[in-house]
Every structure is written in structure tokens, then in C-alpha cells.
Design a protein around this motif. Structure first.
Motif: not given
Length: 161
Positions: A23, A26, A29-30, A32, A41, A44-46, A49
Motif C-alpha cells: 500500500c 503502489t 492500487l488501493f 477504492y 484491481r 489484486q489489492a486484496k 494484503c
């Protein structure tokens, strides 16, 4: 969006990692927003994490600070999921669940610090190993009833005293 009047929950510190997290490297990416349609996307962020070393602390902070986390993906959760989790925590621990969690975390930190100075004896360590070998992992708990919730909370508070 953060407002000047929003203050973080004092008992749950903002998560910190000495190594760069996804986070931080990038942040786009997070990002939302409610109604965001870019599911790929978000997935991909999840996924990023799940490998994060501070995901648990991040989730605690995000849940304890709803006014500061109305947007974005925090610890693999979107705003709607965090709202559900907050409601479940309130049902389980009461309306001031964040203080209960902060107190519990503080007690754990104190216990870990005390354990560093008073490690298990050889006999105690042997008993712990035998218990794990004979009994295996702890069984999963079922959903708690309101009576059990009150009893659990009373035990937590009694342990803090």
C-alpha cells in the motif's frame, strides 16, 4: 475523505512496518470508492494484503477509525465489508468494542514483555509440547450468544483489573 475534526482512536496505533508494504509502494492500487467497478484491481489489492506483515494491525486501525477509512482498501477489505465487521464487533463486544480491543492488545503486550523476562521452565515447555501433540490445534469456536458475549466481556474486564 478525512476531515480536520476526525481523530484516530487513541488506543489502537496506526500500523507501522519497517519494510515497505504494497500500500505504500503502489497506493493507486488501493484506491477504492463506493460503486467502484474495477473488481480486478480490488482483487489484486486484496491479494497484496494477504502477504502483508501488518495486515492485522491495519484492519484493527481501519475498523476503529471509520471516519478516516470511508474510502480505499484497508487490510483487504472494502468500506462495505468494514461496516459489517464493525457491526459484528459491536454485537460481540458492545458499542465501545474499540476500547475493549485496545485494552486486550495492551494486556497482550504486557504479557509478552513479562514473558521475555520470565520464560517457561523446561517442564512447562515440555507440557505445552505434549498438549499440542496429543490434542492437536484448538477447535474452532461457534458463534457466541448474547449471554456468552456478556460473560466474555465480563471476563475480559476482570482480567484487565
Amino acid at each position: 475523505m478525512r476531515r480536520l475534526t476526525d481523530t484516530p482512536e487513541p488506543g489502537i496505533p496506526f500500523p507501522y512496518s519497517p519494510t515497505p508494504t504494497a500500500c505504500r509502494t503502489t497506493p493507486q492500487l488501493f484506491a477504492y470508492d463506493i460503486g467502484d467497478s474495477d473488481q480486478a484491481r480490488a482483487d489484486q489489492a486484496k491479494l497484496a494484503c494477504t502477504a502483508c506483515p501488518i495486515a492485522t494491525a491495519c484492519l484493527k486501525w481501519a475498523l476503529a477509525n471509520p471516519a478516516l477509512t470511508t474510502e480505499g482498501i484497508w487490510a483487504g477489505t472494502i468500506p462495505r465489508q468494514r461496516k459489517v465487521l464493525r457491526r459484528r464487533l459491536a454485537d460481540r463486544l458492545g458499542k465501545d468494542w474499540a476500547a475493549v480491543v485496545a485494552d486486550h492488545d495492551q494486556r497482550l503486550r504486557e504479557q509478552r514483555e513479562a514473558a521475555r523476562h520470565t520464560p517457561l521452565t523446561v517442564g512447562q515447555a515440555h507440557l505445552v509440547r505434549m498438549d499440542r501433540e496429543l490434542n492437536g490445534p484448538m477447535p474452532r469456536r461457534r458463534a457466541t450468544t448474547p449471554v456468552q458475549q456478556r460473560r466474555n466481556r465480563a471476563r475480559l474486564l476482570a482480567g484487565a483489573a
